[in-house]
Design a protein around this motif. Structure first.
Motif, PDB file in Angstrom:
ATOM      1  N   VAL A 282       6.961 -21.794  -2.119  1.00  0.00           N
ATOM      2  CA  VAL A 282       6.399 -20.437  -2.124  1.00  0.00           C
ATOM      3  C   VAL A 282       4.909 -20.494  -1.818  1.00  0.00           C
ATOM      4  N   GLU A 283       4.203 -21.402  -2.449  1.00  0.00           N
ATOM      5  CA  GLU A 283       2.771 -21.527  -2.186  1.00  0.00           C
ATOM      6  C   GLU A 283       2.523 -21.939  -0.733  1.00  0.00           C
ATOM      7  N   ARG A 286       2.444 -19.165   2.049  1.00  0.00           N
ATOM      8  CA  ARG A 286       1.254 -18.337   2.237  1.00  0.00           C
ATOM      9  C   ARG A 286       0.469 -18.726   3.493  1.00  0.00           C
ATOM     10  N   SER A 287       0.533 -20.000   3.862  1.00  0.00           N
ATOM     11  CA  SER A 287      -0.411 -20.509   4.859  1.00  0.00           C
ATOM     12  C   SER A 287       0.238 -21.203   6.045  1.00  0.00           C
ATOM     13  N   VAL A 288       1.561 -21.040   6.231  1.00  0.00           N
ATOM     14  CA  VAL A 288       2.232 -21.598   7.405  1.00  0.00           C
ATOM     15  C   VAL A 288       2.984 -20.483   8.125  1.00  0.00           C
ATOM     16  N   GLY A 312      15.223 -18.801  -5.013  1.00  0.00           N
ATOM     17  CA  GLY A 312      13.902 -18.546  -5.572  1.00  0.00           C
ATOM     18  C   GLY A 312      12.838 -18.379  -4.510  1.00  0.00           C
ATOM     19  N   VAL A 313      12.882 -19.215  -3.491  1.00  0.00           N
ATOM     20  CA  VAL A 313      11.906 -19.117  -2.407  1.00  0.00           C
ATOM     21  C   VAL A 313      12.061 -17.793  -1.673  1.00  0.00           C
ATOM     22  N   LYS A 318       5.775 -15.696   0.583  1.00  0.00           N
ATOM     23  CA  LYS A 318       4.690 -14.892   1.124  1.00  0.00           C
ATOM     24  C   LYS A 318       4.656 -14.922   2.652  1.00  0.00           C
ATOM     25  N   GLY A 319       5.640 -15.552   3.243  1.00  0.00           N
ATOM     26  CA  GLY A 319       5.752 -15.613   4.699  1.00  0.00           C
ATOM     27  C   GLY A 319       7.217 -15.702   5.094  1.00  0.00           C
TER      28      GLY A 319
END
Length: 345
Positions: A282-283, A286-288, A312-313, A318-319
């Motif tokens: 999940v984290e 955010r950035s990929v 869960g993912v 976030k993407g």
């Protein structure tokens, strides 16, 4: 065909409509979530040079009557259908700037069932992380749980959180507050894939490598090792995590050598992390550009990819998240020639 490709002028009646084999299907319902999915799908169709099929689904509610003349009453579907057709027309207009072949249809039926049927012929199925609810669509919510697990083709779930990276706006106050709290972020040109040593994860890695190659992106292979818990009965005690990490690193490097034999031009990196697979992925989302998962995994030290981990993912990413169904792939046959395999006994 004009300079932007061929476009249907009006949505087609769903009855008898078929999707071009190998095309991309996107579900829309007029919500902000659906708009994000539409933009992502159009960009992907342009990247792959595949036709795009836009679909919305509706069902006519049936009400139980009361009184002496008990029975069931249905609502005239003309108003509902007109609303669905308007949503599709707006979607066709929105993607008109892309150089793709595109058509659209309005389907009468349950959204999950409609999209699952269409997945049998599609190369990719795309939808938002939640939908408007009500009569038109219900894309996603309950639909999001059904599609990745049961679709016949890979699926991409596009969360509203990434609206800004797609050039879209959102009025969702929770997302706006989260963006304000997290501040500016850079999205790397990376496709990340979660692995756990299962055959399903290796299938997902191959799909992720193909996608990274299409995007001119780096492939990042992620293995997350959660802290030992009593549920991991197969783990020897006392657990030497340093030795475990060393073994996994060797196995990941062997996997990279295997991938390089099939994708010699692809830049590949590994990321071995200490932590929950869900939290790590999940984290990462955010950035990929994209996170890729298998439909399920072996469980154990690196989670279950679409058991609990993929689920869960999908609900917290976030993407965009691509879920790859289990399938045969001849490239799996030579994996063992490149060294020890992650999770092998």
């Amino acid at each position: 065909m004009d300079q932007h490709g061929r476009h249907s002028e009006e949505p087609q009646d769903g009855e008898g409509v078929t999707v071009a084999p190998g095309g991309i299907v996107v579900g829309v319902d007029g919500s902000e979530h659906g708009q994000c999915a539409l933009v992502w799908a159009a960009r992907e169709a342009e990247r792959r040079q595949l036709p795009l099929h836009i679909v919305t689904a509706y069902s006519v509610p049936i009400f139980a009557a009361s009184g002496l003349d008990g029975g069931y009453a249905t609502v005239d579907d003309s108003v509902i259908r007109e609303g669905a057709e308007a949503i599709v027309r707006q979607a066709l207009d929105k993607v008109s700037r892309y150089s793709i072949d595109v058509d659209a249809s309005v389907e009468n039926g349950d959204a999950a069932g409609v999209l699952l049927d269409l997945s049998a012929e599609a190369a990719l199925l795309v939808f938002g992380s939640r939908g408007r609810g009500g009569f038109v669509g219900r894309l996603l919510g309950s639909v999001s749980s059904a599609l990745p697990a049961h679709a016949k083709c890979p699926t991409v779930t596009v969360p509203l959180y990434c609206a800004d990276r797609l050039g879209e706006n959102t009025e969702d106050r929770h997302i706006k507050a989260e963006h304000a709290k997290s501040g500016p972020r850079t999205v790397e040109n990376v496709v990340a894939v979660g692995v756990d040593g299962s055959e399903q994860a290796r299938v997902a890695v191959l799909e992720a490598a193909e996608q990274a190659q299409r995007m001119g992106a780096t492939l990042r292979v992620i293995c997350a090792v959660p802290q030992y818990s009593g549920s991991l009965a197969w783990v020897p005690a006392p657990l030497d995590r340093d030795a475990l990490f060393a073994d996994i690193k060797v196995q990941l490097e062997a996997g990279v050598a295997w991938l390089k034999s099939h994708f010699p031009q692809l830049t590949i990196e590994t990321d071995l992390r200490d932590g929950s697979p869900v939290d790590v992925l999940v984290e990462t989302s955010r950035s990929v550009e994209l996170v890729v998962l298998g439909t399920r995994g072996r469980g154990g030290f690196a989670g279950m990819l679409l058991g609990s981990t993929s689920d869960g993912v999908l609900h917290h990413a976030k993407g965009p998240v691509l879920v790859v169904p289990d399938r045969e792939d001849p490239r799996l046959a030579d994996r063992d020639k490149f060294g020890p395999m992650l999770g092998a006994a």
